[in-house]
Design an enzyme around this catalytic site. Structure first.
Site, PDB file in Angstrom:
ATOM      1  CB  THR A 145      37.524  30.209  48.128  1.00 36.82           C
ATOM      2  OG1 THR A 145      38.521  31.132  47.680  1.00 36.82           O
ATOM      3  CG2 THR A 145      38.162  28.845  48.293  1.00 36.82           C
ATOM      4  CG  HIS A 193      37.776  40.276  49.248  1.00 37.99           C
ATOM      5  ND1 HIS A 193      39.108  40.422  48.958  1.00 37.99           N
ATOM      6  CD2 HIS A 193      37.487  38.960  49.034  1.00 37.99           C
ATOM      7  CE1 HIS A 193      39.605  39.244  48.598  1.00 37.99           C
ATOM      8  NE2 HIS A 193      38.640  38.344  48.641  1.00 37.99           N
ATOM      9  CB  SER A 209      35.114  37.530  45.522  1.00 38.41           C
ATOM     10  OG  SER A 209      35.674  37.894  46.744  1.00 38.41           O
ATOM     11  CB  CYS A 220      46.981  34.418  45.353  1.00 36.95           C
ATOM     12  SG  CYS A 220      45.762  35.339  44.438  1.00 36.95           S
TER      13      CYS A 220
HETATM   14  N1  PLP Z   1      39.231  33.692  41.699  1.00 35.95           N
HETATM   15  C1  PLP Z   1      39.950  34.762  41.351  1.00 35.95           C
HETATM   16  C2  PLP Z   1      40.188  35.062  39.920  1.00 35.95           C
HETATM   17  C3  PLP Z   1      40.508  35.562  42.349  1.00 35.95           C
HETATM   18  O1  PLP Z   1      41.243  36.636  41.995  1.00 35.95           O
HETATM   19  C4  PLP Z   1      40.282  35.233  43.697  1.00 35.95           C
HETATM   20  C5  PLP Z   1      40.923  36.036  44.759  1.00 35.95           C
HETATM   21  O2  PLP Z   1      42.128  36.049  44.933  1.00 35.95           O
HETATM   22  C6  PLP Z   1      39.496  34.126  44.014  1.00 35.95           C
HETATM   23  C7  PLP Z   1      38.994  33.377  42.991  1.00 35.95           C
HETATM   24  C8  PLP Z   1      39.183  33.764  45.454  1.00 35.95           C
HETATM   25  O3  PLP Z   1      38.255  34.696  45.991  1.00 35.95           O
HETATM   26  P1  PLP Z   1      37.918  34.809  47.550  1.00 35.95           P
HETATM   27  O4  PLP Z   1      39.031  35.568  48.174  1.00 35.95           O
HETATM   28  O5  PLP Z   1      36.634  35.596  47.611  1.00 35.95           O
HETATM   29  O6  PLP Z   1      37.734  33.444  48.086  1.00 35.95           O
END
Ligand code: PLP
Length: 761
Positions: free
Chosen positions: A78, A221, A219, A348
């Site tokens: 993010t 995690h 990301s 999400c």
């Molecule tokens: N983009 C995608 C495709 C994702 O699956 C996610 C996570 O849910 C994100 C962005 C956001 O990632 P982060 O949790 O590292 O901020």
């Protein structure tokens, strides 16, 4: 809650997040305990930390083929998305300010319709903060989730930025980045292009330097590193504005003391991805085999399953499916009881009940509403897959046992249904009464969404419906009556609502009324016009005494929980409703359970006594304090405030009730254990559905009263309103709802376990 059987967890929600791989966790621990230095310090501890950080960066650069591009560590994707969008828009602003397009044309930013919400939300946010007038336009996708290239060609010329994703988080669908690049660059060579690569890491090969991708956030995690670490690639020629300024870390591009434990974990993950041997990760071919094995098991267990993602267009680690006539919540509850973790709808956000990704792909609404995502990571093992498949089979057997799906082979240990069952779809209810002795059943207000379930139930329980009846012609939905009646009661002559012409006449509440028999019971039809002119109430009565005694009153939309049926349809009459209410008052006892055809507030059932204590209008009518004329006026006023739509449902009555959560005593696991030890009368009731219950039942089980059977339980325990029952479910939400409903009906000592079984182990 010690007497709840626990199975080892099978985690199939890797697209949401992953556990930290043991090797990565050890590296992170070492970075906290021994290699804990600040990479900016010039002493040896700091230098070692810096060396680890730079080694991690080099590994990432090799893995992703970043060439001359920058690779900056962030807190997660993010943040990487913010950095990228902010940088691109700041660079684009002078162009927008200096060269506005013509009056009828504006600049735009483009993003894929199935993109993670972080993309459109960030685009809107930064456009507003930077005061850039540009339209935010979603690029449509086809039924497979592939971006519409033609649309991009048409819109890219006036676009400041385009955001696409390498792999979708809900479906695993990947885009052909080479083809996409051709389309984008042909239409606009200088447009800033961001590709969200979060779900691609470790699942597809990336060589970023050979592309013209300007920004690519990642990301940690999502691939076995801890939360709080991510990274972003920035093309050599792409503009960049630091999102976080401060101490000048990351060459001034991203300030703040670095997350070294996170980087140490990533270092191990990158090493595994770069290694051809000795890695904990399986290759793509093996991952495809794993998916196929799970898909085959799912198809065997749920023959009517529909897969929402095309396997040809998606990475091997994601399966998205729906099972007809099961909501995603039901499948989630079932799998959770089998200790398989999956996610539903828009994964999400746990509150969203349908998937905007599947909606964008144009899939039917039910598929989007019932979507379940199973996802795993490259560290999946054959043993995990085998256990997952065995567990899926267990879950489906539990469904078969409770007659939710039909078994290929006859199941001998199925639970015999006796008495009242409340099924629902949204806020509408279908009522089934089964008489196991005569093997007869009665179905009231069958909803079309429940046809399949009712059909399965009747066959599995070997029940014969004696009647399938609507309480009125429903204005808000099509009845499911006709299809079922054609299948089961083709020989029966009945009126429009399904009331059989072959009924007899009985004396009931001083009138001669039509009745049919159901085992030893009688179903008596009482005309109660008002909501519609054809509205009837159906009284299910025992006939032991001289007079039939009403067990349940199916009053349709005449009296609803906390409201009265609306009377502003063409065939409504509030005068008739006034008279019908008075008739019901003469007919029903104060504590007869009223079973309505809608339940907008999860109250399950009600009684005249409960309604009189809160519905002032009803009270005024029943206590002769209001003339018919005044009732008509007040009812018209009430109905005029009715929302025609709440979501997809037409409200059939104005809700005036309220729920007081503070009235319900809440236990946690330890206070409940104490209460049980101190008071032998405290009894735990498991209110999950039978299929969830059997999956986790211990040798010394709690009593099971599923929500679908709560009204029957209430009926059978009307004289035990002082019992200190404690309701328990998976997460504490169903138990709270049921406890409130029972409390409202006078069960003064009802309580529930806060957080449910989930928090009590
Ligand atoms: N983009 C995608 C495709 C994702 O699956 C996610 C996570 O849910 C994100 C962005 C956001 O990632 P982060 O949790 O590292 O901020």
């Amino acid at each position: 809650m010690s007497n709840h059987k626990e199975l080892t967890q099978i985690y199939l929600d890797a697209n949401a997040t992953t556990p930290v791989l043991p090797e990565a966790a050890s590296a992170a621990m070492a970075a906290m305990q021994t290699l804990f230095g600040n990479p900016s310090s010039s002493h040896i501890t700091g230098l070692k930390a810096k060396d680890l950080m730079e080694q991690t960066r080099r590994r990432a650069q090799t893995l992703l083929g970043t060439g001359k591009g920058k690779l900056i560590f962030t807190s997660g994707a993010t943040e990487g998305i913010q950095t990228s969008i902010l940088s691109a828009l700041i660079a684009a602003k002078p162009l927008v300010d200096a060269a506005p397009l013509s009056a009828d044309k504006s600049y735009c930013v483009l993003y894929g319709a199935t993109e993670h919400k972080a993309i459109p939300e960030s685009l809107k946010h930064w456009l507003s903060v930077l005061d850039i007038k540009a339209e935010v336009i979603a690029i449509p996708v086809d039924e497979y989730g592939i971006l519409d290239h033609e649309f991009i060609s048409q819109h890219a010329a006036n676009a400041l930025m385009i955001c696409t994703m390498a792999v979708n988080n809900e479906t695993g669908v990947f885009q052909d980045l080479q083809l996409l690049e051709q389309t984008i660059r042909t239409a606009n060579p200088s447009i800033f292009w961001m590709v969200d690569c979060v779900q691609a890491l470790g699942k597809t090969q990336l060589d970023l330097q050979t592309t013209t991708i300007d920004y690519a956030p990642f990301s940690g995690h999502k691939l076995y590193a801890p939360k709080g670490i991510g990274f972003v690639y920035i093309r050599d020629s792409a503009p960049f504005t630091p999102f976080i300024a401060g101490g000048g870390q990351e060459s001034g591009l991203r300030s703040g003391t670095e997350n070294l434990p996170g980087m140490a974990a990533l270092n191990v993950i990158f090493d595994m991805l770069l290694r051809s041997e000795g890695s904990a990760f399986s290759n793509t071919q093996t991952l495809h085999r794993f998916r196929q094995q799970i898909v085959t098991t799912l198809t065997e267990c749920f023959p009517r399953i529909v897969f929402n993602n095309s396997f040809e267009h998606s990475v091997a680690t994601t399966i998205n499916f729906a099972v007809p006539s099961f909501s995603s919540k039901e499948i989630m509850d079932l799998f959770d009881a089998a200790n398989i973790r999956v996610s539903s709808g828009s994964a999400c956000s746990s509150k969203v009940t349908r998937s905007f990704v599947l909606d964008a792909m144009g899939l039917p609404a039910w598929q989007s509403e019932s979507a379940i995502r199973m996802s795993f990571g490259p560290a999946m093992t054959q043993a995990d897959v085998d256990t997952a498949c065995a567990r899926i089979k267990m879950a489906s057997q539990a469904l078969t046992q409770s007659c939710m799906v039909l078994a290929h082979n006859k199941i001998s240990d199925k639970t015999q249904l006796e008495g009242l069952l409340q099924l629902r779809s949204g806020a509408s209810c279908t009522w089934v009464y089964a008489d196991s002795k005569s093997k007869q059943a009665l179905i009231i207000d069958p909803l079309p969404e429940l046809q399949q379930r009712l059909d399965t139930l009747l066959q599995c329980q070997q029940l014969t419906p004696i009647a399938i009846i609507d309480t009125h012609g429903h204005a808000d939905h099509v009845s499911g009556r006709e299809v079922l009646a054609n299948r089961y009661l083709a020989e029966q002559d009945s009126d429009m609502l399904g009331w059989p012409y072959s009924s007899k006449t009985v004396s009931y509440a001083g009138a001669e009324l039509e009745a049919i028999s159901l085992g030893d019971l009688q179903l008596i039809k009482v005309p109660t016009p008002g909501h519609t002119s054809d509205s009837i109430s159906l009284m299910l009565c025992s006939t032991n005494g001289e007079q039939p005694s009403t067990k349940y009153a199916f009053c349709g939309d005449t009296i609803l929980m906390g409201s009265l049926g609306r009377t502003n349809f063409d065939s409504s009459s509030s005068v008739a409703l006034f008279n019908s209410l008075k008739l019901l008052n003469r007919t029903l006892k104060a504590d007869t359970l009223i079973c309505a055809s809608h339940d907008y507030n999860n109250e399950f059932t009600t009684t005249l006594a409960t309604e009189l204590s809160r519905n002032t209008l009803l009270k005024a009518v029943l206590q002769d304090q209001l003339s018919q004329t005044d009732f008509v006026k007040r009812k018209a006023e009430l109905d005029s405030h009715l929302n025609d739509q709440t979501g997809s449902e037409i409200m059939c009555g104005a809700y005036i009730g309220s729920c007081d959560k503070s009235a319900i005593l809440e236990y946690d696991a330890s206070s409940l254990a104490k209460a049980i030890a101190n008071n032998a009368g405290v009894k735990v009731i498991d209110i999950r559905e039978p299929h969830e219950y059997v999956l986790t039942r211990s040798k010394d089980p709690n009593q099971n009263v599923p929500l679908t059977r709560l009204v029957q339980f209430i009926h059978d325990h009307q004289d035990q309103k002082d019992q200190p029952w404690v309701l328990v479910c998976r997460s504490g939400s169903r138990s709270m709802v049921a406890a409130q409903a029972m409390h409202r009906l006078g069960f003064a000592k009802i309580s529930h376990l806060k957080g449910g079984y989930a928090l009590s182990h």
